[in-house]
Design a protein around this motif. Structure first.
Motif, PDB file in Angstrom:
ATOM      1  N   ALA A 197       0.834  -1.208   0.000  1.00 41.27           N
ATOM      2  CA  ALA A 197       0.000   0.000   0.000  1.00 41.27           C
ATOM      3  C   ALA A 197       0.866   1.255   0.000  1.00 41.27           C
ATOM      4  O   ALA A 197       0.581   2.217  -0.731  1.00 41.27           O
ATOM      5  N   VAL A 198       1.927   1.263   0.805  1.00 40.63           N
ATOM      6  CA  VAL A 198       2.820   2.422   0.844  1.00 40.63           C
ATOM      7  C   VAL A 198       3.484   2.623  -0.518  1.00 40.63           C
ATOM      8  O   VAL A 198       3.600   3.760  -1.013  1.00 40.63           O
ATOM      9  N   THR A 199       3.931   1.535  -1.142  1.00 40.17           N
ATOM     10  CA  THR A 199       4.584   1.626  -2.443  1.00 40.17           C
ATOM     11  C   THR A 199       3.637   2.193  -3.493  1.00 40.17           C
ATOM     12  O   THR A 199       3.992   3.121  -4.239  1.00 40.17           O
ATOM     13  N   TRP A 200       2.449   1.625  -3.571  1.00 43.94           N
ATOM     14  CA  TRP A 200       1.491   2.067  -4.586  1.00 43.94           C
ATOM     15  C   TRP A 200       1.081   3.514  -4.365  1.00 43.94           C
ATOM     16  O   TRP A 200       1.081   4.322  -5.303  1.00 43.94           O
ATOM     17  N   PHE A 201       0.750   3.854  -3.124  1.00 43.72           N
ATOM     18  CA  PHE A 201       0.272   5.205  -2.850  1.00 43.72           C
ATOM     19  C   PHE A 201       1.391   6.227  -3.043  1.00 43.72           C
ATOM     20  O   PHE A 201       1.145   7.332  -3.558  1.00 43.72           O
ATOM     21  N   GLY A 202       2.620   5.879  -2.638  1.00 44.49           N
ATOM     22  CA  GLY A 202       3.748   6.796  -2.818  1.00 44.49           C
ATOM     23  C   GLY A 202       4.025   7.074  -4.285  1.00 44.49           C
ATOM     24  O   GLY A 202       4.254   8.220  -4.687  1.00 44.49           O
ATOM     25  N   LEU A 203       3.999   6.022  -5.104  1.00 46.56           N
ATOM     26  CA  LEU A 203       4.236   6.188  -6.535  1.00 46.56           C
ATOM     27  C   LEU A 203       3.105   6.988  -7.179  1.00 46.56           C
ATOM     28  O   LEU A 203       3.342   7.841  -8.056  1.00 46.56           O
ATOM     29  N   HIS A 204       1.878   6.721  -6.738  1.00 48.43           N
ATOM     30  CA  HIS A 204       0.727   7.464  -7.265  1.00 48.43           C
ATOM     31  C   HIS A 204       0.824   8.942  -6.899  1.00 48.43           C
ATOM     32  O   HIS A 204       0.561   9.833  -7.728  1.00 48.43           O
ATOM     33  N   HIS A 205       1.204   9.221  -5.640  1.00 51.17           N
ATOM     34  CA  HIS A 205       1.338  10.595  -5.180  1.00 51.17           C
ATOM     35  C   HIS A 205       2.441  11.325  -5.951  1.00 51.17           C
ATOM     36  O   HIS A 205       2.319  12.528  -6.231  1.00 51.17           O
ATOM     37  N   LEU A 206       3.485  10.596  -6.295  1.00 53.80           N
ATOM     38  CA  LEU A 206       4.608  11.196  -7.015  1.00 53.80           C
ATOM     39  C   LEU A 206       4.256  11.504  -8.468  1.00 53.80           C
ATOM     40  O   LEU A 206       4.829  12.407  -9.068  1.00 53.80           O
ATOM     41  N   GLY A 207       3.319  10.747  -9.028  1.00 54.45           N
ATOM     42  CA  GLY A 207       2.925  10.964 -10.417  1.00 54.45           C
ATOM     43  C   GLY A 207       3.306   9.843 -11.349  1.00 54.45           C
ATOM     44  O   GLY A 207       3.297  10.011 -12.572  1.00 54.45           O
ATOM     45  N   GLY A 208       3.701   8.689 -10.777  1.00 51.44           N
ATOM     46  CA  GLY A 208       4.025   7.537 -11.609  1.00 51.44           C
ATOM     47  C   GLY A 208       5.523   7.296 -11.727  1.00 51.44           C
ATOM     48  O   GLY A 208       6.353   8.097 -11.276  1.00 51.44           O
ATOM     49  N   TRP A 209       5.853   6.160 -12.346  1.00 51.84           N
ATOM     50  CA  TRP A 209       7.249   5.733 -12.476  1.00 51.84           C
ATOM     51  C   TRP A 209       8.066   6.730 -13.297  1.00 51.84           C
ATOM     52  O   TRP A 209       9.185   7.086 -12.921  1.00 51.84           O
ATOM     53  N   ASN A 210       7.542   7.180 -14.433  1.00 53.68           N
ATOM     54  CA  ASN A 210       8.287   8.097 -15.301  1.00 53.68           C
ATOM     55  C   ASN A 210       8.578   9.420 -14.608  1.00 53.68           C
ATOM     56  O   ASN A 210       9.663   9.998 -14.778  1.00 53.68           O
ATOM     57  N   GLU A 211       7.628   9.884 -13.822  1.00 53.30           N
ATOM     58  CA  GLU A 211       7.843  11.120 -13.077  1.00 53.30           C
ATOM     59  C   GLU A 211       8.943  10.937 -12.038  1.00 53.30           C
ATOM     60  O   GLU A 211       9.767  11.842 -11.828  1.00 53.30           O
ATOM     61  N   MET A 212       8.974   9.764 -11.395  1.00 51.17           N
ATOM     62  CA  MET A 212      10.032   9.489 -10.426  1.00 51.17           C
ATOM     63  C   MET A 212      11.401   9.522 -11.099  1.00 51.17           C
ATOM     64  O   MET A 212      12.356  10.122 -10.570  1.00 51.17           O
ATOM     65  N   ILE A 213      11.514   8.891 -12.266  1.00 47.45           N
ATOM     66  CA  ILE A 213      12.784   8.880 -12.990  1.00 47.45           C
ATOM     67  C   ILE A 213      13.195  10.295 -13.371  1.00 47.45           C
ATOM     68  O   ILE A 213      14.373  10.676 -13.250  1.00 47.45           O
ATOM     69  N   GLN A 214      12.235  11.090 -13.807  1.00 47.65           N
ATOM     70  CA  GLN A 214      12.535  12.462 -14.215  1.00 47.65           C
ATOM     71  C   GLN A 214      13.025  13.301 -13.041  1.00 47.65           C
ATOM     72  O   GLN A 214      13.993  14.068 -13.167  1.00 47.65           O
ATOM     73  N   VAL A 215      12.372  13.150 -11.887  1.00 44.24           N
ATOM     74  CA  VAL A 215      12.783  13.906 -10.696  1.00 44.24           C
ATOM     75  C   VAL A 215      14.206  13.524 -10.277  1.00 44.24           C
ATOM     76  O   VAL A 215      15.042  14.391  -9.981  1.00 44.24           O
ATOM     77  N   ILE A 216      14.490  12.215 -10.263  1.00 42.77           N
ATOM     78  CA  ILE A 216      15.826  11.759  -9.873  1.00 42.77           C
ATOM     79  C   ILE A 216      16.868  12.237 -10.879  1.00 42.77           C
ATOM     80  O   ILE A 216      17.986  12.620 -10.505  1.00 42.77           O
ATOM     81  N   SER A 217      16.522  12.228 -12.173  1.00 41.46           N
ATOM     82  CA  SER A 217      17.447  12.681 -13.213  1.00 41.46           C
ATOM     83  C   SER A 217      17.779  14.153 -13.041  1.00 41.46           C
ATOM     84  O   SER A 217      18.942  14.569 -13.180  1.00 41.46           O
ATOM     85  N   GLN A 218      16.776  14.961 -12.734  1.00 40.62           N
ATOM     86  CA  GLN A 218      17.022  16.383 -12.514  1.00 40.62           C
ATOM     87  C   GLN A 218      17.884  16.607 -11.279  1.00 40.62           C
ATOM     88  O   GLN A 218      18.779  17.461 -11.280  1.00 40.62           O
ATOM     89  N   ALA A 219      17.624  15.837 -10.231  1.00 41.66           N
ATOM     90  CA  ALA A 219      18.419  15.969  -9.006  1.00 41.66           C
ATOM     91  C   ALA A 219      19.868  15.558  -9.229  1.00 41.66           C
ATOM     92  O   ALA A 219      20.785  16.106  -8.612  1.00 41.66           O
ATOM     93  N   SER A 220      20.078  14.581 -10.129  1.00 39.39           N
ATOM     94  CA  SER A 220      21.440  14.068 -10.362  1.00 39.39           C
ATOM     95  C   SER A 220      22.333  15.087 -11.062  1.00 39.39           C
ATOM     96  O   SER A 220      23.542  14.877 -11.167  1.00 39.39           O
ATOM     97  N   GLU A 221      21.751  16.190 -11.567  1.00 38.72           N
ATOM     98  CA  GLU A 221      22.561  17.236 -12.190  1.00 38.72           C
ATOM     99  C   GLU A 221      23.424  17.944 -11.161  1.00 38.72           C
ATOM    100  O   GLU A 221      24.439  18.560 -11.510  1.00 38.72           O
ATOM    101  N   LEU A 222      23.024  17.879  -9.902  1.00 33.23           N
ATOM    102  CA  LEU A 222      23.849  18.440  -8.830  1.00 33.23           C
ATOM    103  C   LEU A 222      24.931  17.433  -8.469  1.00 33.23           C
ATOM    104  O   LEU A 222      24.651  16.238  -8.315  1.00 33.23           O
TER     105      LEU A 222
END
Length: 559
Positions: A197-222
């Motif tokens: 439940a935590v996994t599903w709800f967290g991913l849903h709140h984040l906006g999905g798998w692709n959104e998670m990858i995009q956020v991490i990619s942007q953060a990795s620029e630092l």
């Protein structure tokens, strides 16, 4: 870090405790008086594969595993998840190689089996080392992680630690192993539902798998943040200082053999099975369950990291083991928050109750009964209950020392300490089953030599971290401490195996008739492979492990 619980959250948590205590009471009432110690310590030896497998999984997956693996996800330390995947392969060894010998000999404890294979000295060694290991790598660590869970809901650390001990110790003492394994089965379901439940709800709140990858990619620029591919790669170069692929592929299985195949804490569940078939199927079922933590423990840590970058939750990367509690605290709705906390409590209590019961079994069977062979069944049970209380007090005292060794997080601490004490035990058990000419003198010399080297590494590492001693990196001691802990486990295993063989060759072999029940017997007539459900399940499990290794690699879909 505090969380506000709604009425439904509190109701779910209370309902969880009611169910667990009711099951413990039922197990206690259904206990047969005539069975005595057999029923209390081995649950009557009549359990089916579903109960055995669920108990194996729940006993292993404590709060320290959930918090540690999710913390590894937030740190981009995905190789830590390999310990979970490799466990699935080691559980195959437990079911096919080790379990038949354990059930055939009818032993209560692993030290008891070691006496049948080698000598009383080997039994005494393993009894002492196992209890020591429970204090420094199991009971105290589980209590520590449990206190962190209670901190999430606003309970002070030491208050949470004491509550953890009392609540779990109550039903463990009440019903013995039967109470432990039946509550384990329910707790396995609760922790799976809660973490999914935590996994599903967290991913849903984040906006999905692709959104998670995009956020991490942007953060990795630092420059201070890890690159995105580091979050989804199980394999690192051989010269990596933390998790080299050579150490993971060849060193981690040694820790696994000790933990899953020779440790009383785990093996006691298979000893409760009604027969070899149910014990083996239970081990395979647990192997399938061990593939889930990659998705329901590690990935939530990655999700928590992405949410941290977006400012949705707050936790310190210096204490990334708080990633999952931060998710629970940050945005889970009423009801789901209570379910998630119940899942963490279920993981905590199942592991702690298993540690309590296995510790009391060792102290009772390997020490008390040994020195009081005429003790009644009632006396054995009473002593086991008393032994649990003493171990709890000792474990609480170890927690302050444990904190200084936990620079890399809970899970890193757990695996590194196991790497220092497990290789000699794994070598003695594995080679002892395979070769009849390995004898008691070789075993005891290998055990004590390996223990001395491992404890020297543990103590000097502790003193170095505390600043008590200063070690130059280019000195012999510095190079010794600089060996990666997984490589160290591999080297120590090979060293102990060589000592075991050399000393055995130079001393008198044991009589063949003594070894008939505890070693592989070479059969002159070979029979063809007979397909069975167990073999098919084993092959499928191996294939699934290989698929996961490919997916989470530089060449796979996730990499």
């Amino acid at each position: 870090m505090l969380t506000s619980l709604g009425i439904w959250d509190i109701a779910i948590i209370v309902f969880y405790f009611v169910i667990i205590l009711w099951i413990a009471q039922w197990a206690s009432r259904s206990k047969s008086e005539s069975q005595g110690a057999v029923d209390y310590f081995l649950a009557g030896k009549n359990q089916g594969w579903l109960v055995v497998g669920a108990s194996l999984f729940a006993s292993n997956i404590g709060s320290e595993i959930i918090l540690g693996v999710s913390g590894a996800g937030a740190r981009a330390n995905m190789p830590m998840a390999n310990f979970e995947i490799i466990a699935a392969l080691v559980l195959i060894l437990l079911g096919w190689v080790f379990v038949p010998f354990y059930l055939r000999t009818g032993v209560y404890t692993m030290p008891e089996f070691l006496e049948k294979r080698y000598s009383k000295a080997c039994r005494s060694y393993l009894s002492v080392i196992s209890i020591l290991a429970y204090v420094i790598t199991k009971i105290s660590l589980i209590i520590f992680a449990g206190a962190l869970v209670f901190e999430t809901i606003g309970v002070p650390f030491w208050t949470g630690a004491i509550i953890t001990v009392i609540a779990t110790g109550f039903y463990t003492v009440l019903g013995g192993l039967k109470a432990v394994i039946y509550t384990d089965m329910v707790q396995a379901v609760i922790l799976l539902i809660g973490t999914i439940a935590v996994t599903w709800f967290g991913l849903h709140h984040l906006g999905g798998w692709n959104e998670m990858i995009q956020v991490i990619s942007q953060a990795s620029e630092l420059p201070e943040n890890p690159p995105v591919e580091r979050f989804f790669n199980l394999w690192r170069p051989m010269l990596d200082t933390e998790y080299p692929w050579t150490g993971m592929l060849f060193g981690a299985p040694i820790l696994g053999i000790w933990y899953w195949c020779t440790d009383q804490y785990i093996v006691q569940r298979t000893l409760s099975a009604k027969d070899v078939s149910n014990a083996r199927k239970g081990a395979l079922f647990a192997g399938y369950l061990k593939l889930l933590p990659v998705f329901i423990f590690f990935i939530p840590g990655v999700i928590a990291y992405a949410l941290l970058q977006k400012g949705e939750i707050s936790f310190s990367m210096e204490n990334a083991d708080q990633a999952l509690p931060a998710m629970i605290n940050g945005f889970l709705p009423m009801g789901l928050k209570g379910l998630a906390i119940a899942g963490l409590l279920a993981a905590l209590m199942s592991s702690l109750s298993s540690a309590f019961n296995s510790s009391s079994t060792l102290l009772t069977i390997d020490f008390y009964q040994k020195y009081r062979p005429n003790a009644s069944q009632k006396d054995l049970v009473r002593f086991g209950q008393l032994a649990t209380i003493v171990l709890v007090i000792v474990s609480l005292g170890w927690i302050p020392f444990m904190k200084s060794l936990m620079g890399g997080g809970i899970f890193h601490y757990l695996q590194s300490v196991q790497a220092y004490i497990s290789p000699p035990i794994a070598a003695v058990f594995l080679f002892g089953l395979l070769y009849k000419w390995i004898n008691a003198r070789g075993a005891i010399v290998a055990l004590w030599t390996g223990f001395g080297i491992g404890i020297f590494r543990l103590v000097t590492e502790f003193l170095k971290n505390e600043g008590t001693i200063v070690v130059q990196n280019d000195s012999i001691l510095g190079m010794f401490l600089g060996i990666n802990f997984l490589h160290f486990a591999l080297f120590l295993f090979i060293f102990c195996a060589v000592v075991l063989m050399l000393v055995s060759k130079m001393s008198q072999p044991q009589p063949d008739d003594v070894l008939e029940m505890v070693t592989f017997q070479r059969k002159s007539k070979r029979t063809g492979l007979k397909w069975s459900t167990d073999i098919i399940l084993t092959i499928i499990l191996i294939v699934l492990v290989l698929i996961l290794w490919w997916i989470f690699s530089p060449w796979g879909m996730a990499g």
